[in-house]
Design an enzyme around this catalytic site. Sequence first.
Site, PDB file in Angstrom:
ATOM      1  N   ASP A 288       0.870  -1.170   0.000  1.00  0.00           N
ATOM      2  CA  ASP A 288       0.000   0.000   0.000  1.00  0.00           C
ATOM      3  C   ASP A 288       0.913   1.227   0.000  1.00  0.00           C
ATOM      4  O   ASP A 288       2.128   1.131   0.141  1.00  0.00           O
ATOM      5  CB  ASP A 288      -0.975  -0.012   1.188  1.00  0.00           C
ATOM      6  CG  ASP A 288      -2.216   0.849   0.881  1.00  0.00           C
ATOM      7  OD1 ASP A 288      -2.147   1.684  -0.051  1.00  0.00           O
ATOM      8  OD2 ASP A 288      -3.246   0.709   1.568  1.00  0.00           O
TER       9      ASP A 288
HETATM   10  C1  NOJ Z   1      -3.911   3.995  -0.059  1.00  0.00           C
HETATM   11  C2  NOJ Z   1      -5.102   3.107   0.056  1.00  0.00           C
HETATM   12  O1  NOJ Z   1      -5.080   2.399   1.276  1.00  0.00           O
HETATM   13  C3  NOJ Z   1      -5.226   2.099  -1.083  1.00  0.00           C
HETATM   14  O2  NOJ Z   1      -6.434   1.409  -0.954  1.00  0.00           O
HETATM   15  C4  NOJ Z   1      -5.127   2.808  -2.400  1.00  0.00           C
HETATM   16  O3  NOJ Z   1      -5.283   1.898  -3.453  1.00  0.00           O
HETATM   17  C5  NOJ Z   1      -3.768   3.493  -2.476  1.00  0.00           C
HETATM   18  N1  NOJ Z   1      -3.686   4.476  -1.401  1.00  0.00           N
HETATM   19  C6  NOJ Z   1      -3.535   4.183  -3.817  1.00  0.00           C
HETATM   20  O4  NOJ Z   1      -4.294   5.300  -3.941  1.00  0.00           O
END
Ligand code: NOJ
Length: 751
Positions: A288
Amino acid sequence: MQRTLLLALALSGLSYNAIAQKARPANTHSVDERVNQLLAQMTLEEKVGQLNQYTSDRLATGPLTENSSKYEDIKTGKVGSMLNVRGAKDTRMVQELAMRSRLKIPLLFGLDVIHGYRVTFPIPLAEASSWDMKAIETSARVAAAESAAAGIHWTFAPMVDIARDPRWGRVMEGAGEDTYLGSMIAKARVKGFQGKQLGDLDAVMACVKHFAAYGAAIGGRDYNSVEMGDRTLWETYLPPFKAALDAGAATFMNSFNDLNGIPATGNSYLQRDILKGKWGFTGFVVSDWSSIKEMIPHGFAKDPAQAAEIAIKAGSDMDMEGRAYITSLVKLVNDKKVDVAIIDDAVRRILRKKFELGLFDDPYRFSNEAREKKELNSYANRAKARDVAKRSIVLLKNDGQLLPLSKNTKTIAVIGPLGRSNIDMMGFWSVKWDNDKLVSVYEGLENKLGKNTKLLYAKGCGITDTSKAGFAEAVATAKQADVVIMAVGEAYDMSGEAKSKANIHIPGVQEELVKAVQATGKPVVVLTMSGRPMIFNWIADNAKAILHTWWLGSEAGNAIADVLFGDYDPAGKLTMSFPRSEGQIPVYYNHKSTGRPSPTDLAGSYRSGYLDMPNSPRYAFGYGLSYTTFELSDLKLDKKAFVDTDSITVTCNLKNTGKYAGEEVVQLYLQDVVASVTRPVQELKGFEKVSLKPGESKTIKFVINKEMLSFYDQQMKWTAEPGEFKLMIGNSSDHITLRTNFELTDRSANQ
Ligand code: NOJ
């Protein structure tokens, strides 16, 4: 260049330009062989580059310039993927930079396409309320077709985290609290995104997230730690991930949280042992956003280099915007701290997907402006969004059959801060576009009603206002109307990532506004809107009609009007319990019994409960009304006992006993009465959504087998234990109308 030639060249397994120059004839090498051929040409720096993902600066800070260091890194083969670059033109432009690198390995473009791209569909929690797998798949299909036409290869969806805590803002992205339903929905979404096969021009790679247990953040506070026993992890939280994998999901994303003390990003048990080991996942895992580096504030790594070492060894293949891999992995390999075989495995996983998408055939194949223009915001896509939106609405109350309203009503007043809002209709996690493409409630009513109906509007108050200054105007407006439609709730950005709330009551003075308007004596229909279960006890007790409309996307107002005026009979069912108070959280339907269950739902006589309110939620899992009425009857089992190699066939009859054509979700719940570990009081194990005309009936059939009775025993062995089971069928977890028992008999006892 001829497409066939490009294809033939791509099959040789070399990079696009390298192959183009050599113009070798087609070969029959498998994707793996082609990947290996390419890998053999790569330097360690180029390999690490494939594991590096940057976000576009454009979204964050305005136009990206040729001087951007990210551009330089792409040109020198230091980037494998970009997120947040979107649109045929921009993706082509950025891909061109990758084509200037030595091996010309195409970039992957990823984006959070969570509920639609150009046409916004209902938020996932709303769509889940449809219990309609075809509709959910369609929504993902349209999102895939639109985003693929805009150069996107990869969506960071579906989020399949089970969520039992409505304080957590990200409940809006998932399917709710149930594992079985969540698994079905996970499958439907993966199928929708990935279409027939990767490489088709209307398919994008799915990314199942967040692996794992992110939905159980302590206190509902985003990014927080998770403490969870293995049984709950395996029985409740992991199955939707496995279902998504079985449906062919190309990629996984790990999660921000630590699980029992180990951050998911650095968690070998999750990523290596379970996902890539036991489950045999051959795709790749992206971290993430910066979650590799965030192991430093977690107190799990001392610096980016140690974080990179832990993460790559634990199975995180790609580093999203964390810059830990690009700055540390080469040295870690040279210092013999990380085996190059681990890097090679991660690179192979990523390259394989680039081949499968056909990007070595033509790196620009998804960046086609003409196709983009044709596909985006088409009439057909909007029609599908309207259809899914109306299926996502949940009728919570309809006393005295106030709904549906007559289209001949002379004067209708729309009152409340969300009545004329466009922007809130899109919900969080939408790819933001122009406001005017989002239909508000007021506009939906205008579109639906003829000139003979007069529409009035008064805001009454803002969403979080504490002032009642606008109440007098709202009351005066209501007095002029025959019917009042009130639109109240949260703002679209009060749920989503980093949108946890300790107070999930309807914000500000909105509930008091409803009270003031209702005091006029006019018939009032309340539309409640939010991206999470919300608390509104006064409205629940006193309003005559309540529709929970979530955030329904581009066609929100039109879909709401379809339901208000009976062009569609609402059939949505909640997939997450709505509490009476934050103090009940977590409140979910498939809880255990305890040694002192409360027969009255209250605490009395030393029973498990609260002194000040019932245990039960305000609205339970599976709850949702209809304009028509249904009756379940004639429960029959073909046998009362079975051995585990056999099955039981259950049938019952569903009849539409009301005046409207409508749909009902018949829900099957089971309970293992006595087992070697305590079991939930009920668990959803099957459902069927049925459409019936007035007076029409249908026989519903469920087949019960061993798998549906299985759980993890004391040794964590997946097993079904002989004994008695309760069978419950109803139209909500708290409205069971058919009950019986059956037995799983011990095979050895019969021998
Ligand atoms: C953080 C989020 O937790 C995740 O779900 C998302 O896909 C990414 N950022 C990218 O934006």
